[in-house]
Design an enzyme around this catalytic site. Structure first.
Site, mmCIF file in Angstrom:
data_model
loop_
_atom_site.group_PDB
_atom_site.id
_atom_site.type_symbol
_atom_site.label_atom_id
_atom_site.label_comp_id
_atom_site.label_asym_id
_atom_site.label_seq_id
_atom_site.Cartn_x
_atom_site.Cartn_y
_atom_site.Cartn_z
ATOM 1 N N THR A 1 -0.815 9.191 4.106
ATOM 2 C CA THR A 1 -2.246 9.539 4.123
ATOM 3 C C THR A 1 -2.998 8.815 5.241
ATOM 4 O OG1 THR A 1 -2.381 10.175 1.804
ATOM 5 C CG2 THR A 1 -4.411 9.359 2.803
ATOM 6 N N ARG B 1 0.010 -12.981 -4.149
ATOM 7 C CA ARG B 1 0.339 -11.708 -3.491
ATOM 8 C C ARG B 1 1.158 -12.026 -2.233
ATOM 9 N NH1 ARG B 1 -4.885 -8.393 -1.542
ATOM 10 N NH2 ARG B 1 -4.795 -7.411 -3.586
ATOM 11 N N THR C 1 -11.496 -0.664 8.011
ATOM 12 C CA THR C 1 -11.639 -1.874 7.189
ATOM 13 C C THR C 1 -11.532 -3.157 8.016
ATOM 14 O OG1 THR C 1 -10.407 -3.184 5.546
ATOM 15 C CG2 THR C 1 -9.169 -1.484 6.659
ATOM 16 N N ASP C 2 -12.132 -4.229 7.500
ATOM 17 C CA ASP C 2 -11.992 -5.535 8.171
ATOM 18 C C ASP C 2 -10.549 -6.041 8.112
ATOM 19 O OD1 ASP C 2 -11.901 -6.165 5.441
ATOM 20 O OD2 ASP C 2 -13.420 -7.750 5.535
ATOM 21 N N GLU C 3 -9.729 -5.434 7.246
ATOM 22 C CA GLU C 3 -8.361 -5.941 7.076
ATOM 23 C C GLU C 3 -7.493 -5.678 8.305
ATOM 24 O OE1 GLU C 3 -6.661 -5.577 3.206
ATOM 25 O OE2 GLU C 3 -8.622 -5.352 2.255
ATOM 26 N N TYR D 1 -0.904 -1.674 3.779
ATOM 27 C CA TYR D 1 -2.217 -1.003 3.760
ATOM 28 C C TYR D 1 -2.954 -1.220 5.076
ATOM 29 C CZ TYR D 1 -7.263 -0.546 3.031
ATOM 30 O OH TYR D 1 -8.587 -0.224 3.184
ATOM 31 N N ASP E 1 -10.760 16.528 -1.174
ATOM 32 C CA ASP E 1 -10.108 15.382 -1.824
ATOM 33 C C ASP E 1 -8.860 15.868 -2.566
ATOM 34 O OD1 ASP E 1 -11.356 12.348 -2.844
ATOM 35 O OD2 ASP E 1 -9.572 13.167 -3.833
ATOM 36 N N GLY F 1 2.228 -12.028 1.510
ATOM 37 C CA GLY F 1 1.494 -11.795 2.767
ATOM 38 C C GLY F 1 -0.016 -11.848 2.597
ATOM 39 N N GLY G 1 -16.629 7.002 -0.896
ATOM 40 C CA GLY G 1 -16.958 8.372 -0.488
ATOM 41 C C GLY G 1 -17.928 9.032 -1.467
ATOM 42 N N LEU H 1 -7.562 14.334 -5.024
ATOM 43 C CA LEU H 1 -7.647 13.839 -6.411
ATOM 44 C C LEU H 1 -6.352 13.122 -6.803
ATOM 45 C CD1 LEU H 1 -9.645 16.664 -8.263
ATOM 46 C CD2 LEU H 1 -10.508 14.543 -7.263
ATOM 47 N N GLY I 1 -13.574 9.451 -4.273
ATOM 48 C CA GLY I 1 -13.228 8.045 -4.500
ATOM 49 C C GLY I 1 -14.480 7.183 -4.616
ATOM 50 N N PHE I 2 -14.275 5.881 -4.574
ATOM 51 C CA PHE I 2 -15.364 4.922 -4.815
ATOM 52 C C PHE I 2 -16.470 5.006 -3.749
ATOM 53 C CE2 PHE I 2 -16.251 0.193 -3.855
ATOM 54 C CZ PHE I 2 -17.399 0.165 -4.626
ATOM 55 N N LYS J 1 -3.925 1.499 8.032
ATOM 56 C CA LYS J 1 -5.315 1.749 8.439
ATOM 57 C C LYS J 1 -5.483 1.483 9.944
ATOM 58 C CE LYS J 1 -8.515 2.690 6.345
ATOM 59 N NZ LYS J 1 -9.084 4.034 6.027
HETATM 60 P P1 NAD Z 1 -10.539 4.956 -3.216
HETATM 61 O O1 NAD Z 1 -9.100 4.618 -3.375
HETATM 62 O O2 NAD Z 1 -11.503 4.676 -4.314
HETATM 63 O O3 NAD Z 1 -10.685 6.524 -2.881
HETATM 64 C C1 NAD Z 1 -9.840 7.197 -2.009
HETATM 65 C C2 NAD Z 1 -10.093 8.687 -2.191
HETATM 66 O O4 NAD Z 1 -9.262 9.400 -1.247
HETATM 67 C C3 NAD Z 1 -9.730 9.221 -3.576
HETATM 68 O O5 NAD Z 1 -10.721 10.114 -4.030
HETATM 69 C C4 NAD Z 1 -8.412 9.955 -3.351
HETATM 70 O O6 NAD Z 1 -8.196 11.032 -4.256
HETATM 71 C C5 NAD Z 1 -8.602 10.460 -1.922
HETATM 72 N N1 NAD Z 1 -7.326 10.697 -1.235
HETATM 73 C C6 NAD Z 1 -6.246 9.885 -1.154
HETATM 74 N N2 NAD Z 1 -5.280 10.457 -0.431
HETATM 75 C C7 NAD Z 1 -5.770 11.667 -0.014
HETATM 76 C C8 NAD Z 1 -5.251 12.704 0.785
HETATM 77 N N3 NAD Z 1 -4.015 12.635 1.300
HETATM 78 N N4 NAD Z 1 -6.020 13.800 1.021
HETATM 79 C C9 NAD Z 1 -7.263 13.884 0.476
HETATM 80 N N5 NAD Z 1 -7.796 12.937 -0.287
HETATM 81 C C10 NAD Z 1 -7.056 11.832 -0.537
HETATM 82 O O7 NAD Z 1 -10.976 4.239 -1.872
HETATM 83 P P2 NAD Z 1 -12.384 3.584 -1.463
HETATM 84 O O8 NAD Z 1 -12.411 2.183 -1.950
HETATM 85 O O9 NAD Z 1 -13.485 4.504 -1.798
HETATM 86 O O10 NAD Z 1 -12.208 3.521 0.121
HETATM 87 C C11 NAD Z 1 -12.652 4.593 0.936
HETATM 88 C C12 NAD Z 1 -12.335 4.265 2.385
HETATM 89 O O11 NAD Z 1 -12.969 3.043 2.748
HETATM 90 C C13 NAD Z 1 -10.842 4.064 2.643
HETATM 91 O O12 NAD Z 1 -10.531 4.658 3.878
HETATM 92 C C14 NAD Z 1 -10.682 2.550 2.713
HETATM 93 O O13 NAD Z 1 -9.624 2.207 3.564
HETATM 94 C C15 NAD Z 1 -12.025 2.140 3.277
HETATM 95 N N6 NAD Z 1 -12.496 0.806 2.909
HETATM 96 C C16 NAD Z 1 -12.521 0.405 1.596
HETATM 97 C C17 NAD Z 1 -13.010 -0.860 1.274
HETATM 98 C C18 NAD Z 1 -13.073 -1.348 -0.163
HETATM 99 O O14 NAD Z 1 -13.345 -2.531 -0.388
HETATM 100 N N7 NAD Z 1 -12.890 -0.494 -1.155
HETATM 101 C C19 NAD Z 1 -13.466 -1.732 2.294
HETATM 102 C C20 NAD Z 1 -13.421 -1.287 3.616
HETATM 103 C C21 NAD Z 1 -12.946 -0.016 3.911
HETATM 104 P P1 TYD Z 2 -8.747 -6.586 -3.893
HETATM 105 O O1 TYD Z 2 -9.902 -6.179 -4.751
HETATM 106 O O2 TYD Z 2 -7.397 -6.013 -4.170
HETATM 107 O O3 TYD Z 2 -9.181 -6.321 -2.374
HETATM 108 P P2 TYD Z 2 -8.448 -6.747 -0.992
HETATM 109 O O4 TYD Z 2 -7.046 -7.096 -1.255
HETATM 110 O O5 TYD Z 2 -8.575 -5.468 -0.224
HETATM 111 O O6 TYD Z 2 -9.246 -7.866 -0.416
HETATM 112 O O7 TYD Z 2 -8.592 -8.159 -3.973
HETATM 113 C C1 TYD Z 2 -9.657 -9.023 -3.603
HETATM 114 C C2 TYD Z 2 -9.129 -10.433 -3.656
HETATM 115 O O8 TYD Z 2 -8.812 -10.746 -5.030
HETATM 116 C C3 TYD Z 2 -7.850 -10.621 -2.866
HETATM 117 O O9 TYD Z 2 -7.854 -11.910 -2.233
HETATM 118 C C4 TYD Z 2 -6.762 -10.589 -3.918
HETATM 119 C C5 TYD Z 2 -7.451 -11.142 -5.160
HETATM 120 N N1 TYD Z 2 -6.945 -10.596 -6.449
HETATM 121 C C6 TYD Z 2 -6.434 -11.469 -7.425
HETATM 122 O O10 TYD Z 2 -6.426 -12.698 -7.256
HETATM 123 N N2 TYD Z 2 -5.949 -10.919 -8.581
HETATM 124 C C7 TYD Z 2 -5.915 -9.579 -8.807
HETATM 125 O O11 TYD Z 2 -5.428 -9.140 -9.880
HETATM 126 C C8 TYD Z 2 -6.466 -8.702 -7.807
HETATM 127 C C9 TYD Z 2 -6.486 -7.212 -8.021
HETATM 128 C C10 TYD Z 2 -6.966 -9.268 -6.647
#
Ligand code: NAD
Ligand code: TYD
Length: 345
Positions: free
Chosen positions: A101, A273, A126-128, A150, A34, A275, A14, A36, A11-12, A154
């Protein structure tokens, strides 16, 4: 030679962790596990696919037998769990995969890790989990008040990790990162979605008034934060990873459009969105005490360089916006865009 299992490593975030550490730590083995899903992408790992200390296993973290076998085959020392369903909007449309998951998967990973006697379990959270923070900054001891399926899933996963530490003495650390941006992010999240839509001259669906605040953390800073906690965090402790760069979604959208030289009239104010958390903001002092500081400035180099990366790497994102994505787009945005207010209103 140490071995680190990186779940969700395609993923992004990782994959950024794997790309960075495989090359910088040739004396450590990295095994990616993964499933995938739609968000997992082996193109994210092309830069390291031929390295001798990189291995890939396709499998589900919720499948305990697969996890057990992977831990045993590679003699894993440390598990870093990135695997998750990660998109809030999808968790509103279809929460089941998130519980499976982000909660059941974490449980299976913990059971297998405990049985294998691993050295350390790193849970990427996550901060969420703190929920909406109207003012001030969340500290690691604050209560969890998650508002989306979500963030609730988490929070559940994180609490299981804590429970395995307290009950079974499993060595674990938890990271709570903020909104992350950078190359190779699936184009459903705000920055890559709006960038790639704007490149094609398509409408940008900004939820509600667009004044929601997020804390924008570069993926390289996030990865270094996770590495710092993995190496130096105290067992049983959680660490906020914050860039302390708070911007409204409107500001982010304007930065994207300015970088691309595209007009503001692409913006559509669409129904909000459900909530929707208004603001996230965290206190970062606990991680600063381990020596970590963010290096990227979102409104400086960070956002613009990332937007340019998507502009220059259509080969990476364009195939992702067909098929499954089109169906998701229809479900998430068609009615919202039909109800959109014209720009300026
Ligand atoms: P992403 O959605 O880009 O990647 C998730 C990866 O997990 C994918 O490669 C997917 O194939 C794999 N995956 C999903 N379900 C699976 C399973 N059951 N078994 C094995 N692999 C599985 O997510 P990301 O943005 O890279 O986030 C990675 C982690 O960081 C997550 O735990 C997310 O909660 C956390 N996080 C993300 C953000 C953000 O802004 N993206 C911020 C804070 C924390
Ligand atoms: P997002 O990238 O989905 O991250 P998160 O919900 O985890 O914070 O969204 C970031 C912010 O952008 C969030 O406040 C929702 C807003 N957003 C929009 O306004 N339009 C969109 O199409 C998307 C995807 C997000």
């Amino acid at each position: 030679m140490k071995t680190i299992l990186v779940t969700g490593g395609a993923g992004f975030i990782g994959s950024a962790f794997v790309r960075e550490l495989v090359l910088r730590q040739p004396e450590t083995n990295f095994v990616v596990l993964d499933r995938l899903t739609y968000a997992g992408n082996l193109n994210n790992l092309l830069a390291v696919s031929d390295e001798p200390n990189y291995h890939f296993v396709r499998g589900d973290i919720a499948d305990e037998a697969v996890v057990q076998q992977t831990l045993a085959t590679y003699e894993v020392d440390i598990v870093v769990n990135f695997a998750a369903e990660s998109h809030v909007d999808r968790s509103i449309l279809a929460p089941g995969a998130f519980i499976q998951t982000d909660v059941v998967g974490v449980y299976a990973l913990l059971e297998a890790s405990l049985a294998a006697g691993i050295e350390r379990f790193v849970q990427v959270s996550t901060d969420e989990v703190y929920g909406d923070v109207a003012e001030g900054y969340s500290t690691e001891d604050d209560a969890f008040l998650p508002n989306s399926p979500y963030s609730a899933s988490k929070a559940g996963g994180e609490l299981l990790v804590r429970a395995y530490h307290v009950t079974h003495g499993l060595d674990c650390v938890i990271t709570r990162g903020s909104n992350t941006y950078g190359p190779y992010q699936y184009p459903e999240k705000l920055l890559p979605f709006f960038t790639t839509e704007a490149m094609d001259g398509r409408p940008l669906p900004l939820y509600g008034d667009g004044l929601q605040v997020r804390d924008w953390l570069h993926v390289e800073d996030h990865v270094r934060g996770i590495q710092t906690v993995m190496e130096r965090g105290a067992s049983g402790e959680a660490y906020n990873i914050t860039a302390e760069q708070l911007h409204t979604n409107r500001e982010v959208t304007q930065l994207i459009l300015r970088t691309l030289g595209r007009p503001a009239d692409l913006i559509r104010h669409v129904p909000d969105r459900e909530g929707h958390d208004r603001r996230y903001a965290m206190d970062g002092r606990k991680l600063h005490d381990l020596g970590w500081r963010p290096q990227h400035v979102f409104a400086g180099d960070g956002c613009a360089a990332t937007v340019r990366w998507y502009a220059e790497n259509e080969w990476w994102w364009r195939p992702l916006k067909s098929g499954e994505f089109k169906q998701y787009y229809q479900e998430q945005y068609a009615a919202r865009l039909a109800a959109a207010k014209p720009p300026g209103s």
